[in-house]
Every structure is written in structure tokens, then in C-alpha cells.
Design a protein around this motif. Structure first.
Motif, PDB file in Angstrom:
ATOM      1  N   LYS A 155       0.825  -1.202   0.000  1.00 34.08           N
ATOM      2  CA  LYS A 155       0.000   0.000   0.000  1.00 34.08           C
ATOM      3  C   LYS A 155       0.865   1.261   0.000  1.00 34.08           C
ATOM      4  CE  LYS A 155      -4.592   0.831   1.777  1.00 34.08           C
ATOM      5  NZ  LYS A 155      -5.587   0.454   2.760  1.00 34.08           N
ATOM      6  N   ALA A 156       2.043   1.156   0.624  1.00 34.53           N
ATOM      7  CA  ALA A 156       2.960   2.304   0.666  1.00 34.53           C
ATOM      8  C   ALA A 156       3.818   2.385  -0.598  1.00 34.53           C
ATOM      9  CB  ALA A 156       3.863   2.179   1.888  1.00 34.53           C
ATOM     10  N   ASP A 157       3.463   1.587  -1.613  1.00 38.67           N
ATOM     11  CA  ASP A 157       4.143   1.578  -2.901  1.00 38.67           C
ATOM     12  C   ASP A 157       5.579   1.041  -2.818  1.00 38.67           C
ATOM     13  OD1 ASP A 157       3.586   1.894  -5.569  1.00 38.67           O
ATOM     14  OD2 ASP A 157       4.687   3.779  -5.708  1.00 38.67           O
ATOM     15  N   ASN A 158       5.844   0.206  -1.831  1.00 37.20           N
ATOM     16  CA  ASN A 158       7.117  -0.518  -1.811  1.00 37.20           C
ATOM     17  C   ASN A 158       6.974  -1.744  -2.713  1.00 37.20           C
ATOM     18  OD1 ASN A 158       8.660   0.954   0.321  1.00 37.20           O
ATOM     19  ND2 ASN A 158       6.836   0.410   1.488  1.00 37.20           N
ATOM     20  N   ARG A 159       8.048  -2.050  -3.433  1.00 40.94           N
ATOM     21  CA  ARG A 159       7.981  -3.185  -4.364  1.00 40.94           C
ATOM     22  C   ARG A 159       9.008  -4.246  -4.001  1.00 40.94           C
ATOM     23  NH1 ARG A 159       5.359   0.518  -7.084  1.00 40.94           N
ATOM     24  NH2 ARG A 159       3.946  -0.195  -8.727  1.00 40.94           N
ATOM     25  N   PHE A 160       8.575  -5.499  -4.097  1.00 40.26           N
ATOM     26  CA  PHE A 160       9.452  -6.626  -3.778  1.00 40.26           C
ATOM     27  C   PHE A 160       9.294  -7.685  -4.863  1.00 40.26           C
ATOM     28  CE2 PHE A 160       8.016  -4.736   0.160  1.00 40.26           C
ATOM     29  CZ  PHE A 160       9.185  -4.572   0.880  1.00 40.26           C
ATOM     30  N   ARG A 161      10.413  -8.269  -5.259  1.00 39.07           N
ATOM     31  CA  ARG A 161      10.344  -9.399  -6.194  1.00 39.07           C
ATOM     32  C   ARG A 161      10.422 -10.672  -5.377  1.00 39.07           C
ATOM     33  NH1 ARG A 161       8.917  -9.355 -11.448  1.00 39.07           N
ATOM     34  NH2 ARG A 161      10.045  -7.408 -11.641  1.00 39.07           N
ATOM     35  N   LEU A 162       9.468 -11.562  -5.586  1.00 36.11           N
ATOM     36  CA  LEU A 162       9.488 -12.826  -4.848  1.00 36.11           C
ATOM     37  C   LEU A 162      10.597 -13.716  -5.381  1.00 36.11           C
ATOM     38  CD1 LEU A 162       5.890 -14.193  -4.237  1.00 36.11           C
ATOM     39  CD2 LEU A 162       7.704 -13.809  -2.599  1.00 36.11           C
ATOM     40  N   VAL A 163      11.511 -14.077  -4.515  1.00 37.71           N
ATOM     41  CA  VAL A 163      12.651 -14.882  -4.939  1.00 37.71           C
ATOM     42  C   VAL A 163      12.450 -16.338  -4.539  1.00 37.71           C
ATOM     43  CG1 VAL A 163      15.131 -15.198  -4.718  1.00 37.71           C
ATOM     44  CG2 VAL A 163      14.188 -12.908  -4.790  1.00 37.71           C
ATOM     45  N   GLU A 164      12.150 -16.541  -3.288  1.00 34.86           N
ATOM     46  CA  GLU A 164      11.896 -17.904  -2.805  1.00 34.86           C
ATOM     47  C   GLU A 164      10.713 -17.850  -1.873  1.00 34.86           C
ATOM     48  OE1 GLU A 164      15.264 -19.566  -0.941  1.00 34.86           O
ATOM     49  OE2 GLU A 164      16.492 -19.500  -2.725  1.00 34.86           O
ATOM     50  N   LEU A 165      10.065 -18.960  -1.725  1.00 33.27           N
ATOM     51  CA  LEU A 165       8.885 -19.007  -0.866  1.00 33.27           C
ATOM     52  C   LEU A 165       9.120 -19.933   0.316  1.00 33.27           C
ATOM     53  CD1 LEU A 165       6.060 -19.316  -3.554  1.00 33.27           C
ATOM     54  CD2 LEU A 165       6.976 -17.269  -2.504  1.00 33.27           C
ATOM     55  N   LYS A 204      19.677 -10.157 -30.956  1.00 34.47           N
ATOM     56  CA  LYS A 204      20.054  -8.752 -30.739  1.00 34.47           C
ATOM     57  C   LYS A 204      19.024  -8.034 -29.865  1.00 34.47           C
ATOM     58  CE  LYS A 204      18.051  -7.009 -35.052  1.00 34.47           C
ATOM     59  NZ  LYS A 204      18.276  -6.314 -36.299  1.00 34.47           N
ATOM     60  N   HIS A 205      17.820  -8.532 -29.839  1.00 25.80           N
ATOM     61  CA  HIS A 205      16.786  -7.881 -29.022  1.00 25.80           C
ATOM     62  C   HIS A 205      16.740  -8.432 -27.597  1.00 25.80           C
ATOM     63  CE1 HIS A 205      15.070  -5.617 -32.329  1.00 25.80           C
ATOM     64  NE2 HIS A 205      15.160  -6.707 -33.078  1.00 25.80           N
ATOM     65  N   TRP A 206      17.585  -9.390 -27.291  1.00 27.40           N
ATOM     66  CA  TRP A 206      17.543  -9.994 -25.957  1.00 27.40           C
ATOM     67  C   TRP A 206      18.045  -9.033 -24.889  1.00 27.40           C
ATOM     68  CZ3 TRP A 206      15.592 -13.796 -23.190  1.00 27.40           C
ATOM     69  CH2 TRP A 206      16.125 -14.013 -21.919  1.00 27.40           C
ATOM     70  N   HIS A 207      17.358  -8.951 -23.784  1.00 28.61           N
ATOM     71  CA  HIS A 207      17.929  -8.375 -22.567  1.00 28.61           C
ATOM     72  C   HIS A 207      17.260  -9.043 -21.375  1.00 28.61           C
ATOM     73  CE1 HIS A 207      14.437  -5.691 -21.836  1.00 28.61           C
ATOM     74  NE2 HIS A 207      14.446  -5.499 -23.126  1.00 28.61           N
ATOM     75  N   TRP A 208      17.988  -9.096 -20.275  1.00 26.03           N
ATOM     76  CA  TRP A 208      17.422  -9.688 -19.072  1.00 26.03           C
ATOM     77  C   TRP A 208      16.348  -8.778 -18.502  1.00 26.03           C
ATOM     78  CZ3 TRP A 208      18.261 -14.578 -17.828  1.00 26.03           C
ATOM     79  CH2 TRP A 208      19.392 -15.203 -18.344  1.00 26.03           C
ATOM     80  N   MET A 209      15.326  -9.403 -17.974  1.00 29.06           N
ATOM     81  CA  MET A 209      14.252  -8.633 -17.339  1.00 29.06           C
ATOM     82  C   MET A 209      14.075  -9.115 -15.902  1.00 29.06           C
ATOM     83  SD  MET A 209      11.400  -8.528 -20.378  1.00 29.06           S
ATOM     84  CE  MET A 209      10.245  -7.550 -19.402  1.00 29.06           C
ATOM     85  N   PRO A 210      13.693  -8.197 -15.005  1.00 21.75           N
ATOM     86  CA  PRO A 210      13.504  -8.610 -13.614  1.00 21.75           C
ATOM     87  C   PRO A 210      12.406  -9.662 -13.497  1.00 21.75           C
ATOM     88  CG  PRO A 210      12.764  -6.343 -13.973  1.00 21.75           C
ATOM     89  CD  PRO A 210      13.453  -6.766 -15.208  1.00 21.75           C
ATOM     90  N   GLY A 211      12.688 -10.697 -12.732  1.00 19.33           N
ATOM     91  CA  GLY A 211      11.716 -11.786 -12.563  1.00 19.33           C
ATOM     92  C   GLY A 211      12.084 -13.017 -13.369  1.00 19.33           C
ATOM     93  N   MET A 212      13.023 -12.854 -14.327  1.00 22.12           N
ATOM     94  CA  MET A 212      13.441 -14.014 -15.124  1.00 22.12           C
ATOM     95  C   MET A 212      14.244 -14.986 -14.258  1.00 22.12           C
ATOM     96  SD  MET A 212      14.738 -12.608 -18.797  1.00 22.12           S
ATOM     97  CE  MET A 212      13.633 -12.416 -20.184  1.00 22.12           C
ATOM     98  N   LEU A 213      14.012 -16.259 -14.478  1.00 25.76           N
ATOM     99  CA  LEU A 213      14.765 -17.297 -13.785  1.00 25.76           C
ATOM    100  C   LEU A 213      15.856 -17.809 -14.719  1.00 25.76           C
ATOM    101  CD1 LEU A 213      14.675 -19.037 -11.113  1.00 25.76           C
ATOM    102  CD2 LEU A 213      13.380 -20.710 -12.435  1.00 25.76           C
ATOM    103  N   TYR A 214      17.040 -17.963 -14.211  1.00 21.49           N
ATOM    104  CA  TYR A 214      18.106 -18.482 -15.081  1.00 21.49           C
ATOM    105  C   TYR A 214      18.902 -19.562 -14.384  1.00 21.49           C
ATOM    106  CZ  TYR A 214      21.552 -15.525 -12.655  1.00 21.49           C
ATOM    107  OH  TYR A 214      22.365 -14.956 -11.741  1.00 21.49           O
ATOM    108  N   ASN A 215      19.527 -20.355 -15.220  1.00 21.45           N
ATOM    109  CA  ASN A 215      20.248 -21.519 -14.744  1.00 21.45           C
ATOM    110  C   ASN A 215      21.742 -21.321 -14.942  1.00 21.45           C
ATOM    111  OD1 ASN A 215      20.360 -23.979 -13.606  1.00 21.45           O
ATOM    112  ND2 ASN A 215      19.867 -25.142 -15.445  1.00 21.45           N
ATOM    113  N   HIS A 216      22.494 -21.848 -14.039  1.00 18.45           N
ATOM    114  CA  HIS A 216      23.942 -21.818 -14.203  1.00 18.45           C
ATOM    115  C   HIS A 216      24.460 -23.196 -13.830  1.00 18.45           C
ATOM    116  CE1 HIS A 216      28.158 -20.786 -13.648  1.00 18.45           C
ATOM    117  NE2 HIS A 216      27.914 -19.738 -14.401  1.00 18.45           N
ATOM    118  N   PRO A 217      25.357 -23.773 -14.674  1.00 17.62           N
ATOM    119  CA  PRO A 217      25.789 -25.147 -14.431  1.00 17.62           C
ATOM    120  C   PRO A 217      26.410 -25.361 -13.053  1.00 17.62           C
ATOM    121  CG  PRO A 217      27.079 -24.115 -16.204  1.00 17.62           C
ATOM    122  CD  PRO A 217      25.939 -23.203 -15.890  1.00 17.62           C
TER     123      PRO A 217
END
Lengths: 135, 120
Positions: free
Chosen positions: A33-43, B16-29
Motif C-alpha cells: 500500500k505504501a508503494d514498496n515493491r518486492f520481487r518474490l525470490v523464494e517461498l 540482438k533484441h535480448w535483454h534480461w528482465m527482472p523476474g526471469m529465472l536463469y540456470n547456471h551449471p
């Protein structure tokens, strides 16, 4: 984006969280509500296998303008309807969107909500309506 | 990650149009899957939570949603969607710009990557 459109997205987000098929997924963007943003990484799940918000801010809602969050919402809709082929599609007769299954060159077979075929002005709107309409 | 998905990831990051976006999941060996994040404001740089040089995981719904956004951005068309091809055995992305073109693949991610590769 106008404040009216923003309020509409917030209202949609609240409706999404209220759905029985709703659950948080990694990658979703949360906004408080306070416009803070969080990306969910793990649950961390509780005893009922549901994720619970334990942050210091008020309970967040998903940001339905975020592409990753919309991707997760589509996955929830497919899961709730038991159909992995559900897609969101631009409605061919207007500026709106609809949701259902579609074969190339055919019109979309829309999912049905309580008021008929699901239709909306944004992808977020049709996705939330479809989640609400799931049995 | 299965070999097909890994190959799609390689093709995608080579676009050429690729860029990472927040929320994307990626793998590393050498590490477990990690998320790409943007911690501060819309114009801040993307931060990778794990080692760099990973590949996007297109079986992840959030990453697939971002891939669709990249295709729309690359073709400057926010109405682009994906659906099953005529026989229902493949996925298809139809592009209207510059004459109707269809990009087909056995998976939705495959069709989206093909559309991203072909973007002008």
C-alpha cells in the motif's frame, strides 16, 4: 498511466489474491500500500502449504503490469482450468482482450465467466476474470 | 534443464533484441537457478542473483511472460500473442508487421524465440 487506470490495476490485484486458486509464485512482483515493491525470490511455506506475508509492510498485492507477474498469473489460470493451452488474445473486433483456447486462423474459443464470454480492456483484467471463473 | 530448453535459452540470449528482465529465472551449471532482479527503480541496472553467464529457463512461467514482452517490444506490437497452430500440434506466433508471418515450434517458448530471432 492515469490514476484511474492505476486504481483499476490495484482493484484487479486485490480480486486476484482473493481467488481460491490464487497463490504467490517466485518471480512475481509485489507492491504494498505504501508503494514498496518486492520481487518474490523464494517461498517459505506455512503448514497449509501456503505462502504467508511476514514483512513489516501491509499485505501486498501483485503488480499486474509486470510481465513476469502476468506470466505467473497465466500459469495459475491454466492450472485452475486444467488446460495448458489457454492463451490471452487481442479481441479482433475492438481494443479489448479475451482469453481461451485458439487455433491458428480460427477465432478464439473464449472462457466463460458469470456474464458470458470473458472480455476486458487489459490482459490483467481477463486473466483475473478467468481465475475467478475457474471451478 | 532438458537439452531442448537449454538450446532455446542459448538462441534467445544470442538475439540482438535480448535483454534480461527482472523476474526471469536463469540456470547456471555451477549453481542453483537464480532470479534476475532490478532492486531500485525502473532505470536501475539488472542484477543477477547468482553467477553470470547463465541461460533463461523458459519452463518458468515468469520467464515465459518476460519472453513474450521481449517479442512485443522487438516487433513494436503490444497485441502479439501466442496460440496453437492449425493442426493443434505446434505453437504459433503471428506477426502482422510487414506482411503476415507465422513462427511455429513444438513449444510456446520455441515459437516466441523464433519470433524474437526474426525481429528486425
Amino acid at each position: 498511466m492515469s490514476s484511474e487506470q492505476l486504481e483499476n490495476f490495484e482493484e484487479l490485484a486485490r480480486r486476484a489474491v482473493a481467488c481460491k486458486h490464487w497463490r504467490w509464485m517466485p518471480g512475481m512482483l509485489l507492491v504494498t500500500k505504501a508503494d514498496n515493491r518486492f520481487r518474490l525470490v523464494e517461498l517459505d511455506f506455512d503448514a497449509q502449504d501456503r505462502w504467508e506475508w511476514k514483512g513489516q509492510y501491509s499485505t501486498p498485492v501483485p503488480d499486474l503490469r509486470d510481465p513476469a507477474t502476468l506470466g505467473c498469473l497465466l500459469a495459475l489460470v491454466r492450472e485452475a482450468h486444467g488446460d495448458p493451452e489457454i492463451v490471452v488474445s487481442k479481441y479482433e473486433y475492438s481494443d479489448g482482450w479475451t482469453i481461451g483456447t485458439q487455433l491458428e486462423w480460427e477465432g478464439i474459443h473464449s472462457l466463460w465467466g458469470s456474464d458470458g464470454a470473458i472480455w476486458g480492456w487489459s490482459e490483467a483484467e481477463v486473466l483475473v476474470k478467468a481465475l475467478e471463473a475457474a471451478p | 534443464m532438458n537439452p531442448e530448453l537449454e538450446e532455446l535459452g542459448r538462441r534467445a540470449v544470442a538475439c540482438k533484441h535480448w535483454h534480461w528482465m527482472p523476474g526471469m529465472l536463469y540456470n547456471h551449471p555451477k549453481d542453483r537457478p537464480s532470479l534476475a532482479l532490478r532492486p531500485e527503480g525502473p532505470n536501475a541496472p539488472i542484477i543477477m542473483c547468482g553467477p553470470g553467464g547463465g541461460l533463461p529457463i523458459f519452463s518458468d512461467p515468469a520467464t515465459l511472460g518476460c519472453l513474450l514482452a521481449l517479442v512485443r517490444e522487438a516487433w513494436s506490437d503490444q497485441s502479439i500473442g501466442i496460440f496453437r497452430s492449425a493442426l493443434g500440434q505446434e505453437w504459433c506466433v503471428l506477426i502482422q508487421k510487414g506482411g503476415l508471418q507465422g513462427f511455429h515450434a513444438p513449444t510456446d517458448a520455441g515459437a516466441l524465440v523464433a519470433a524474437l530471432e526474426a525481429a528486425p
